[in-house]
Design a protein around this motif. Structure first.
Motif, PDB file in Angstrom:
ATOM      1  N   ARG A 179      -0.820  -9.654   9.653  1.00 37.09           N
ATOM      2  CA  ARG A 179       0.205  -8.441   9.301  1.00 37.09           C
ATOM      3  C   ARG A 179      -0.602  -7.274   8.625  1.00 37.09           C
ATOM      4  O   ARG A 179      -1.275  -7.801   7.657  1.00 37.09           O
ATOM      5  CB  ARG A 179       1.306  -8.704   8.182  1.00 37.09           C
ATOM      6  CG  ARG A 179       2.125  -7.698   7.759  1.00 37.09           C
ATOM      7  CD  ARG A 179       3.570  -7.922   7.525  1.00 37.09           C
ATOM      8  NE  ARG A 179       3.588  -8.942   6.098  1.00 37.09           N
ATOM      9  CZ  ARG A 179       4.625  -9.723   6.117  1.00 37.09           C
ATOM     10  NH1 ARG A 179       5.534  -9.799   6.830  1.00 37.09           N
ATOM     11  NH2 ARG A 179       4.600 -10.488   4.811  1.00 37.09           N
ATOM     12  N   HIS A 189       5.264 -13.504  -4.970  1.00 39.21           N
ATOM     13  CA  HIS A 189       4.305 -12.142  -5.205  1.00 39.21           C
ATOM     14  C   HIS A 189       5.189 -11.033  -4.569  1.00 39.21           C
ATOM     15  O   HIS A 189       5.993 -11.306  -3.711  1.00 39.21           O
ATOM     16  CB  HIS A 189       2.953 -12.154  -4.516  1.00 39.21           C
ATOM     17  CG  HIS A 189       3.010 -12.841  -2.986  1.00 39.21           C
ATOM     18  ND1 HIS A 189       3.247 -14.157  -2.650  1.00 39.21           N
ATOM     19  CD2 HIS A 189       2.583 -11.945  -1.975  1.00 39.21           C
ATOM     20  CE1 HIS A 189       3.110 -13.994  -1.282  1.00 39.21           C
ATOM     21  NE2 HIS A 189       2.709 -12.815  -0.976  1.00 39.21           N
ATOM     22  N   ARG A 224      -2.050   2.894  -0.008  1.00 44.58           N
ATOM     23  CA  ARG A 224      -2.699   1.366  -0.134  1.00 44.58           C
ATOM     24  C   ARG A 224      -2.597   0.752   1.157  1.00 44.58           C
ATOM     25  O   ARG A 224      -1.530   0.723   1.825  1.00 44.58           O
ATOM     26  CB  ARG A 224      -1.996   1.005  -1.129  1.00 44.58           C
ATOM     27  CG  ARG A 224      -2.436  -0.579  -1.446  1.00 44.58           C
ATOM     28  CD  ARG A 224      -1.955  -1.331  -2.745  1.00 44.58           C
ATOM     29  NE  ARG A 224      -2.558  -2.680  -2.626  1.00 44.58           N
ATOM     30  CZ  ARG A 224      -1.919  -3.596  -2.401  1.00 44.58           C
ATOM     31  NH1 ARG A 224      -0.886  -3.573  -1.633  1.00 44.58           N
ATOM     32  NH2 ARG A 224      -2.504  -4.860  -2.389  1.00 44.58           N
ATOM     33  N   TYR A 245       1.158   1.186   2.596  1.00 45.24           N
ATOM     34  CA  TYR A 245       2.322   1.840   1.485  1.00 45.24           C
ATOM     35  C   TYR A 245       1.760   3.054   1.275  1.00 45.24           C
ATOM     36  O   TYR A 245       0.833   3.240   0.614  1.00 45.24           O
ATOM     37  CB  TYR A 245       1.862   0.800   0.174  1.00 45.24           C
ATOM     38  CG  TYR A 245       1.960  -0.787   0.376  1.00 45.24           C
ATOM     39  CD1 TYR A 245       3.333  -1.385   0.607  1.00 45.24           C
ATOM     40  CD2 TYR A 245       0.754  -1.509   0.660  1.00 45.24           C
ATOM     41  CE1 TYR A 245       3.341  -2.815   0.696  1.00 45.24           C
ATOM     42  CE2 TYR A 245       1.090  -2.960   0.776  1.00 45.24           C
ATOM     43  CZ  TYR A 245       2.215  -3.409   0.921  1.00 45.24           C
ATOM     44  OH  TYR A 245       2.360  -4.694   1.257  1.00 45.24           O
ATOM     45  N   SER A 301      -3.377  -3.145   3.256  1.00 48.02           N
ATOM     46  CA  SER A 301      -3.771  -4.624   3.045  1.00 48.02           C
ATOM     47  C   SER A 301      -3.686  -5.152   4.660  1.00 48.02           C
ATOM     48  O   SER A 301      -2.936  -4.816   5.193  1.00 48.02           O
ATOM     49  CB  SER A 301      -2.910  -5.230   1.813  1.00 48.02           C
ATOM     50  OG  SER A 301      -1.760  -5.347   2.370  1.00 48.02           O
TER      51      SER A 301
HETATM   52  O1  LIG Z   1       0.161  -5.970   0.356  1.00 48.17           O
HETATM   53  C1  LIG Z   1      -0.014  -7.025  -0.391  1.00 48.17           C
HETATM   54  O2  LIG Z   1      -1.055  -6.998  -1.188  1.00 48.17           O
HETATM   55  C2  LIG Z   1       0.807  -7.960  -0.243  1.00 48.17           C
HETATM   56  C3  LIG Z   1       1.005  -8.511   1.139  1.00 48.17           C
HETATM   57  C4  LIG Z   1       1.781  -9.496   1.498  1.00 48.17           C
HETATM   58  O3  LIG Z   1       2.318 -10.285   0.613  1.00 48.17           O
HETATM   59  C5  LIG Z   1       2.285 -10.101   2.928  1.00 48.17           C
HETATM   60  O4  LIG Z   1       2.016  -9.372   3.818  1.00 48.17           O
HETATM   61  O5  LIG Z   1       2.827 -11.067   2.946  1.00 48.17           O
END
Ligand SMILES: O=C(O)CCC(=O)C(=O)O
Ligand SMILES: [Fe+2]
Length: 189
Positions: free
Chosen positions: A18, A113, A123, A22, A125
């Motif tokens: 994924r 989390h 941001r 953000y 990830s």
């Molecule tokens: O963006 C993040 O740091 C967390 C992402 C997350 O927890 C997820 O994709 O399950």
């Protein structure tokens, strides 16, 4: 824990990815980037790409920010490595008399989390989620179960585990909570 069992359980398992984006928000305290959850998989490998803070873990009831380190991966334990007893009738109404359990019998805990946003900068990830093979039985590893460490879970086919996850009601409870049996052995936390 028996090495061959782990190899058999997780070798050539399933992997999903994924990418999270953000955008900045002028009022970050009024929104949430990714709502509180634990990952339903076995292990998550997470990369915070552009060194922006946002990831938080819950420890002793308090949200702790995880400061990104350049080029460092974050490894999260997921539900499959932890879980407690399942409520089969809630999570898996289509199956009767199932045995459920999960691999480390709650020795490792899956971490709650979330991700928050900020007003300055976007941001990004990338999370890769690693799970067992879909035809495996998910349950406490037999080599760690004994009279002193009784199974806290029954066992379930991985396909049913995934099906139960997607069939669950979307309320504030995690999948673990949906599946947990509350009794004297395993009181509500
Ligand atoms: O963006 C993040 O740091 C967390 C992402 C997350 O927890 C997820 O994709 O399950
Ligand atoms: Fe996550």
């Amino acid at each position: 824990m028996d090495e061959e069992y782990i190899r058999e359980m997780f070798g050539e398992g399933t992997q999903a990815m994924r990418m999270n984006y953000y955008p900045p928000c002028p009022q970050p305290d009024k929104v949430i980037g990714l709502t509180s959850h634990s990952d339903v998989v076995s292990l998550t490998i997470l990369l915070q790409i552009n060194q922006m803070e946002g990831l938080q873990i819950k420890k002793d009831g308090v949200w702790i920010p995880i400061i990104p380190l350049p080029h460092a991966f974050i490894i999260n334990i997921g539900d499959i490595l932890e879980v407690n007893k399942y409520d089969a009738t809630v999570a898996f109404p289509f199956k009767k008399n199932l045995n459920y359990q999960i691999v480390t019998n709650a020795a490792y805990r899956s971490i709650e989390h979330r991700a928050v946003v900020n007003s300055e900068k976007e941001r990004l990830s990338i999370a890769t989620f690693y799970s067992t093979k879909i035809d495996r039985q998910i349950g406490p590893a037999p080599s760690i179960i004994s009279a002193k460490n009784l199974a806290k879970f029954r066992s379930i086919e991985a396909a049913d585990y995934v099906r139960g996850y997607f069939a669950r009601k979307l309320d504030k409870r995690s999948y673990l909570d949906v599946m947990r049996i509350e009794n004297s052995e395993n009181p509500a936390s």
